[in-house]
Design a protein around this motif. Structure first.
Motif, PDB file in Angstrom:
ATOM      1  N   SER A 193       0.834  -1.208   0.000  1.00 50.44           N
ATOM      2  CA  SER A 193       0.000   0.000   0.000  1.00 50.44           C
ATOM      3  C   SER A 193       0.864   1.251   0.000  1.00 50.44           C
ATOM      4  O   SER A 193       0.503   2.269  -0.608  1.00 50.44           O
ATOM      5  CB  SER A 193      -0.951   0.002   1.206  1.00 50.44           C
ATOM      6  OG  SER A 193      -0.251   0.216   2.417  1.00 50.44           O
ATOM      7  N   TRP A 194       2.029   1.192   0.702  1.00 55.29           N
ATOM      8  CA  TRP A 194       2.950   2.327   0.674  1.00 55.29           C
ATOM      9  C   TRP A 194       3.528   2.517  -0.724  1.00 55.29           C
ATOM     10  O   TRP A 194       3.705   3.642  -1.195  1.00 55.29           O
ATOM     11  CB  TRP A 194       4.074   2.134   1.684  1.00 55.29           C
ATOM     12  CG  TRP A 194       3.678   2.386   3.101  1.00 55.29           C
ATOM     13  CD1 TRP A 194       3.672   1.494   4.134  1.00 55.29           C
ATOM     14  CD2 TRP A 194       3.213   3.619   3.660  1.00 55.29           C
ATOM     15  NE1 TRP A 194       3.234   2.080   5.296  1.00 55.29           N
ATOM     16  CE2 TRP A 194       2.954   3.391   5.040  1.00 55.29           C
ATOM     17  CE3 TRP A 194       2.993   4.900   3.138  1.00 55.29           C
ATOM     18  CZ2 TRP A 194       2.483   4.401   5.884  1.00 55.29           C
ATOM     19  CZ3 TRP A 194       2.523   5.898   3.982  1.00 55.29           C
ATOM     20  CH2 TRP A 194       2.274   5.651   5.327  1.00 55.29           C
ATOM     21  N   HIS A 240       8.303   5.104   6.329  1.00 56.32           N
ATOM     22  CA  HIS A 240       7.331   5.745   5.437  1.00 56.32           C
ATOM     23  C   HIS A 240       7.407   7.270   5.486  1.00 56.32           C
ATOM     24  O   HIS A 240       6.698   7.942   4.738  1.00 56.32           O
ATOM     25  CB  HIS A 240       5.906   5.318   5.810  1.00 56.32           C
ATOM     26  CG  HIS A 240       5.413   5.900   7.097  1.00 56.32           C
ATOM     27  ND1 HIS A 240       5.831   5.429   8.321  1.00 56.32           N
ATOM     28  CD2 HIS A 240       4.572   6.931   7.356  1.00 56.32           C
ATOM     29  CE1 HIS A 240       5.239   6.139   9.280  1.00 56.32           C
ATOM     30  NE2 HIS A 240       4.483   7.049   8.720  1.00 56.32           N
ATOM     31  N   ASP A 241       8.262   7.814   6.367  1.00 57.39           N
ATOM     32  CA  ASP A 241       8.224   9.267   6.564  1.00 57.39           C
ATOM     33  C   ASP A 241       9.587   9.944   6.509  1.00 57.39           C
ATOM     34  O   ASP A 241       9.831  10.938   7.179  1.00 57.39           O
ATOM     35  CB  ASP A 241       7.541   9.592   7.897  1.00 57.39           C
ATOM     36  CG  ASP A 241       8.250   8.966   9.104  1.00 57.39           C
ATOM     37  OD1 ASP A 241       9.266   8.267   8.891  1.00 57.39           O
ATOM     38  OD2 ASP A 241       7.793   9.191  10.231  1.00 57.39           O
ATOM     39  N   ASP A 289       2.043   1.631  -3.577  1.00 64.00           N
ATOM     40  CA  ASP A 289       0.969   2.112  -4.460  1.00 64.00           C
ATOM     41  C   ASP A 289       0.638   3.579  -4.231  1.00 64.00           C
ATOM     42  O   ASP A 289       0.332   4.313  -5.176  1.00 64.00           O
ATOM     43  CB  ASP A 289      -0.292   1.267  -4.256  1.00 64.00           C
ATOM     44  CG  ASP A 289      -0.125  -0.169  -4.728  1.00 64.00           C
ATOM     45  OD1 ASP A 289       0.798  -0.422  -5.521  1.00 64.00           O
ATOM     46  OD2 ASP A 289      -0.909  -1.029  -4.285  1.00 64.00           O
ATOM     47  N   SER A 290       0.717   4.018  -2.970  1.00 67.45           N
ATOM     48  CA  SER A 290       0.287   5.384  -2.658  1.00 67.45           C
ATOM     49  C   SER A 290       1.415   6.413  -2.674  1.00 67.45           C
ATOM     50  O   SER A 290       1.188   7.588  -2.937  1.00 67.45           O
ATOM     51  CB  SER A 290      -0.403   5.428  -1.282  1.00 67.45           C
ATOM     52  OG  SER A 290       0.488   5.017  -0.258  1.00 67.45           O
ATOM     53  N   CYS A 291       2.652   5.978  -2.398  1.00 68.58           N
ATOM     54  CA  CYS A 291       3.740   6.954  -2.235  1.00 68.58           C
ATOM     55  C   CYS A 291       5.040   6.620  -2.965  1.00 68.58           C
ATOM     56  O   CYS A 291       5.733   7.525  -3.432  1.00 68.58           O
ATOM     57  CB  CYS A 291       4.071   7.117  -0.752  1.00 68.58           C
ATOM     58  SG  CYS A 291       2.721   7.675   0.281  1.00 68.58           S
ATOM     59  N   TYR A 292       5.395   5.346  -3.034  1.00 70.13           N
ATOM     60  CA  TYR A 292       6.751   4.980  -3.444  1.00 70.13           C
ATOM     61  C   TYR A 292       6.749   4.091  -4.688  1.00 70.13           C
ATOM     62  O   TYR A 292       7.282   2.990  -4.695  1.00 70.13           O
ATOM     63  CB  TYR A 292       7.472   4.300  -2.270  1.00 70.13           C
ATOM     64  CG  TYR A 292       7.440   5.145  -1.021  1.00 70.13           C
ATOM     65  CD1 TYR A 292       8.098   6.379  -0.981  1.00 70.13           C
ATOM     66  CD2 TYR A 292       6.724   4.750   0.108  1.00 70.13           C
ATOM     67  CE1 TYR A 292       8.058   7.183   0.146  1.00 70.13           C
ATOM     68  CE2 TYR A 292       6.680   5.543   1.246  1.00 70.13           C
ATOM     69  CZ  TYR A 292       7.340   6.757   1.266  1.00 70.13           C
ATOM     70  OH  TYR A 292       7.295   7.557   2.377  1.00 70.13           O
ATOM     71  N   THR A 293       6.151   4.603  -5.737  1.00 69.19           N
ATOM     72  CA  THR A 293       5.932   3.818  -6.955  1.00 69.19           C
ATOM     73  C   THR A 293       7.157   3.716  -7.853  1.00 69.19           C
ATOM     74  O   THR A 293       7.278   2.773  -8.631  1.00 69.19           O
ATOM     75  CB  THR A 293       4.792   4.446  -7.782  1.00 69.19           C
ATOM     76  OG1 THR A 293       5.159   5.813  -8.123  1.00 69.19           O
ATOM     77  CG2 THR A 293       3.495   4.475  -6.997  1.00 69.19           C
ATOM     78  N   TYR A 343      14.950   6.170  -2.735  1.00 61.28           N
ATOM     79  CA  TYR A 343      14.125   6.002  -1.535  1.00 61.28           C
ATOM     80  C   TYR A 343      12.981   5.045  -1.816  1.00 61.28           C
ATOM     81  O   TYR A 343      12.714   4.130  -1.024  1.00 61.28           O
ATOM     82  CB  TYR A 343      13.563   7.352  -1.062  1.00 61.28           C
ATOM     83  CG  TYR A 343      13.054   7.317   0.363  1.00 61.28           C
ATOM     84  CD1 TYR A 343      13.867   7.725   1.414  1.00 61.28           C
ATOM     85  CD2 TYR A 343      11.772   6.855   0.667  1.00 61.28           C
ATOM     86  CE1 TYR A 343      13.421   7.683   2.735  1.00 61.28           C
ATOM     87  CE2 TYR A 343      11.314   6.804   1.978  1.00 61.28           C
ATOM     88  CZ  TYR A 343      12.141   7.222   3.005  1.00 61.28           C
ATOM     89  OH  TYR A 343      11.683   7.153   4.305  1.00 61.28           O
ATOM     90  N   ASP A 344      12.320   5.229  -2.954  1.00 60.56           N
ATOM     91  CA  ASP A 344      11.201   4.359  -3.321  1.00 60.56           C
ATOM     92  C   ASP A 344      11.659   2.913  -3.456  1.00 60.56           C
ATOM     93  O   ASP A 344      10.968   1.982  -3.018  1.00 60.56           O
ATOM     94  CB  ASP A 344      10.581   4.801  -4.658  1.00 60.56           C
ATOM     95  CG  ASP A 344       9.866   6.144  -4.562  1.00 60.56           C
ATOM     96  OD1 ASP A 344      10.115   6.887  -3.594  1.00 60.56           O
ATOM     97  OD2 ASP A 344       9.069   6.445  -5.468  1.00 60.56           O
TER      98      ASP A 344
END
Length: 218
Positions: free
Chosen positions: A107-108, A156-157, A110-114, A120-121
């Motif tokens: 989910s991380w 995640h941050d 899909d939403s942030c680290y594609t 970082y991703d």
């Protein structure tokens, strides 16, 4: 190895209880079966790393423990500045939580680290997460060829310790992390046991020795 790990967890549980803190019951379920692992591997689409597989087959299909020395009313354990961030410990892994942790990791992505090309991703990709930290971060096993089997931290941050190697294998992680009482798991709690960010978690580091001496009043 199972008895050794449980003994260390029981030791920490007893000491935290003695200090007036909170501890959960140590949950250590029966070991997993080969059939259960094959079913999980079928859902994942790949074979689990061997030492993680071994732990599920020989230690427990679900191991869980939590402790806390946090108190609004009084200081339960006086710690020096370098250890002042430590107030709790948490550890859990299990065949029943793999898919849940993996859902969180994906989910991380899909939403942030594609973007796999972004450094970082990329850290979020090709991992097997096995523990979700209270702040939403994850402990994971690296599946990338160059670092296969290593235990890494997924933040995640924007933490500087995103992707940090906590242990070189799951077996090493079990050994080293339980020796220090499974401190954390937020990175700002366990990082003091990495020799100034030069090694994985080291239960023989100076800070680890100091932590254990204070914790057990040696």
């Amino acid at each position: 190895m199972k008895e050794n790990i449980l003994e260390k967890l029981k030791c920490f549980k007893g000491r935290v209880d003695e200090l007036g803190g909170y501890t959960s019951e140590i949950v250590c379920k029966e070991v997993a079966t080969e059939k259960e692992l094959l079913n999980i591997e079928k859902e994942l689409g790949y074979k689990l790393p061997e030492d993680f597989r071994w732990a599920l087959l020989n230690i427990s299909s679900h191991l869980e423990f939590f402790w806390s020395l946090y108190s609004e009313d009084k200081e339960l354990l006086a710690l020096p500045n370098e250890l002042a961030e430590i107030f709790a410990g948490s550890f859990h892994f299990g065949i029943d939580s793999i898919l849940v942790c993996e859902e969180s990791r994906k989910s991380w992505i899909d939403s942030c680290y594609t973007n796999y090309s972004n450094p970082y991703d990329k850290v979020f990709h090709n991992k097997l997460s096995f523990q979700e930290v209270e702040n939403g971060d994850l402990f994971a096993i690296d599946l990338e060829e160059d670092n296969y089997g290593k235990i890494v931290y997924l933040s995640h941050d924007g933490s500087d310790l995103h992707g940090y190697v906590m242990a070189n294998s799951f077996g090493e992680f079990l050994e080293e992390y339980t020796k220090i009482g499974c401190v954390g798991g937020e990175d700002w709690q366990w990082e003091v046991f990495t020799n100034n960010h030069t090694t994985p978690i080291d239960s023989n580091s100076e800070n680890a020795k100091k932590w254990l001496e204070i914790m057990f009043d040696r």
